[in-house]
Design a protein around this motif. Structure first.
Motif, mmCIF file in Angstrom:
data_model
loop_
_atom_site.group_PDB
_atom_site.id
_atom_site.type_symbol
_atom_site.label_atom_id
_atom_site.label_comp_id
_atom_site.label_asym_id
_atom_site.label_seq_id
_atom_site.Cartn_x
_atom_site.Cartn_y
_atom_site.Cartn_z
ATOM 1 N N HIS A 47 -2.822 -4.698 8.252
ATOM 2 C CA HIS A 47 -3.196 -3.594 7.348
ATOM 3 C C HIS A 47 -4.102 -2.587 8.070
ATOM 4 O O HIS A 47 -5.069 -2.076 7.504
ATOM 5 C CB HIS A 47 -3.857 -4.122 6.081
ATOM 6 C CG HIS A 47 -3.012 -5.149 5.375
ATOM 7 N ND1 HIS A 47 -1.881 -4.827 4.654
ATOM 8 C CD2 HIS A 47 -3.109 -6.510 5.311
ATOM 9 C CE1 HIS A 47 -1.329 -5.926 4.173
ATOM 10 N NE2 HIS A 47 -2.046 -6.953 4.547
ATOM 11 N N HIS A 72 0.838 -1.194 0.000
ATOM 12 C CA HIS A 72 0.000 0.000 0.000
ATOM 13 C C HIS A 72 0.877 1.249 0.000
ATOM 14 O O HIS A 72 2.031 1.211 0.413
ATOM 15 C CB HIS A 72 -0.954 0.013 1.205
ATOM 16 C CG HIS A 72 -0.261 0.030 2.539
ATOM 17 N ND1 HIS A 72 -0.029 -1.112 3.274
ATOM 18 C CD2 HIS A 72 0.246 1.047 3.280
ATOM 19 C CE1 HIS A 72 0.578 -0.815 4.404
ATOM 20 N NE2 HIS A 72 0.757 0.498 4.427
ATOM 21 N N SER A 99 2.066 4.828 1.374
ATOM 22 C CA SER A 99 2.190 5.303 2.744
ATOM 23 C C SER A 99 3.004 6.595 2.775
ATOM 24 O O SER A 99 3.450 7.098 1.747
ATOM 25 C CB SER A 99 2.875 4.234 3.607
ATOM 26 O OG SER A 99 4.197 3.973 3.123
ATOM 27 N N VAL A 141 -5.580 0.790 6.479
ATOM 28 C CA VAL A 141 -5.375 0.815 5.030
ATOM 29 C C VAL A 141 -6.740 0.796 4.341
ATOM 30 O O VAL A 141 -7.596 -0.031 4.667
ATOM 31 C CB VAL A 141 -4.514 -0.377 4.557
ATOM 32 C CG1 VAL A 141 -4.413 -0.409 3.035
ATOM 33 C CG2 VAL A 141 -3.119 -0.281 5.171
ATOM 34 N N THR A 163 -2.770 4.309 3.339
ATOM 35 C CA THR A 163 -3.141 4.512 4.734
ATOM 36 C C THR A 163 -4.137 5.661 4.841
ATOM 37 O O THR A 163 -4.038 6.657 4.118
ATOM 38 C CB THR A 163 -1.899 4.823 5.587
ATOM 39 O OG1 THR A 163 -1.106 5.827 4.923
ATOM 40 C CG2 THR A 163 -1.062 3.570 5.784
#
Length: 294
Positions: free
Chosen positions: A169, A96, A98, A172, A190
């Motif tokens: 996660h 993901h 970030s 997320v 995030t």
């Protein structure tokens, strides 16, 4: 000149790839397509995955993206014109965006960062953090911040692939984000609360403490401190990052009731806004050393 079997099957192969739900593939997925479709396409039994990929690269829309990260090189096989952000989300499972990249996607900066931050979480939740002494905290934060060497340059971008602690996660989300060309990507990143925590922990991955402070200012009417605090408790850091978060919130003019949610957390030790600060002043209310003039 007689056409080869793969040339004869090209239209069917292209049609199959055009209908894939995800245009970004790993090598195993390309191999699996070849295995399952070989008979239908009447390809020669000795057609290898390398030959198949080479043909598609030369005669169709297949593109190959190489990401030679120092820790481990990643390769993506991309069908058509796909935004870089979408490609990056598929180089490893469940990565993901970030830090500074999430900051930009959430509208928490006035800058246009030339770095892209991806986090790949470990599978397991971290063990209980150790109890730290004041001298251990002092010694750690007098030294420069430890930064990853796992990054590459691609064009005018630096791409960082961070190894994150396993949190399931936490925080997320999936939401639309624009790439540099204005194209919309369904991005994993995030959320507001987790991003503010992450950049407090690693300000160097967000442009430094002034950019972190700006993110807290721009988040003021959108972030939920009620959600941030339990998230912070769940992350259970060894260091008292809540003291730094409290200072950022107060500096940005958050409401007293919001600040009180942070003040309820224990403040046992003095702490530091960042590593290796040459000149500091002490904020008694948060037991925090911050840069002079900040």
């Amino acid at each position: 000149m007689a056409r080869s079997r793969i040339q004869i099957a090209k239209a069917d192969i292209v049609s199959h790839f055009d209908q894939l739900p995800n245009p970004v593939l790993k090598l195993k997925e390309v191999r699996d397509i070849l295995t399952t479709q070989r008979s239908f396409w009447r390809l020669a039994a000795n057609t290898t995955a390398a030959q198949f990929i080479s043909f598609l690269k030369d005669h169709s829309k297949l593109k190959i993206y190489e990401f030679p990260f120092p820790q481990r090189s990643e390769t993506a096989y991309v069908w058509g014109d796909v935004p870089l952000l979408q490609v990056l989300l598929n180089i490893k499972k469940n990565v993901h965006f970030s830090h500074y990249t999430a900051v930009r996607m959430l509208g928490l900066t006035e800058q246009v960062p030339n770095s892209i931050y991806l986090t790949n979480e470990r599978a397991t939740w971290p063990t209980d953090p150790p109890e730290l002494t004041q001298s251990e905290i002092d010694d750690s934060f007098k030294r420069p911040e430890r930064l990853t060497a796992n990054w590459i340059e691609q064009g005018d971008k630096k791409i960082f692939l961070l190894n994150g602690a396993g949190t399931g996660h936490l925080g997320v989300v999936v939401q639309p984000a624009n790439d540099d060309d204005g194209r919309v990507v369904q991005a994993r990143l995030t959320n507001m609360e987790r991003t503010l925590i992450d950049i407090t922990v690693r300000p160097a991955y967000a442009g430094g403490v002034f950019e972190v402070a700006k993110a807290f200012e721009l988040a003021k009417d959108r972030v939920s401190v009620n959600k941030l605090v339990p998230m912070l408790r769940k992350l259970d850091f060894a260091y008292p990052y809540h003291q730094a978060i409290g200072y950022y919130l107060e500096r940005a003019g958050y409401k007293p009731a919001q600040l009180d949610l942070i003040r309820r957390l224990p403040m046992v030790h003095d702490f530091y806004l960042a590593h290796d600060m040459p000149d500091t002043r002490y904020e008694q209310a948060w037991r925090l050393f911050v840069p002079k003039g900040f």
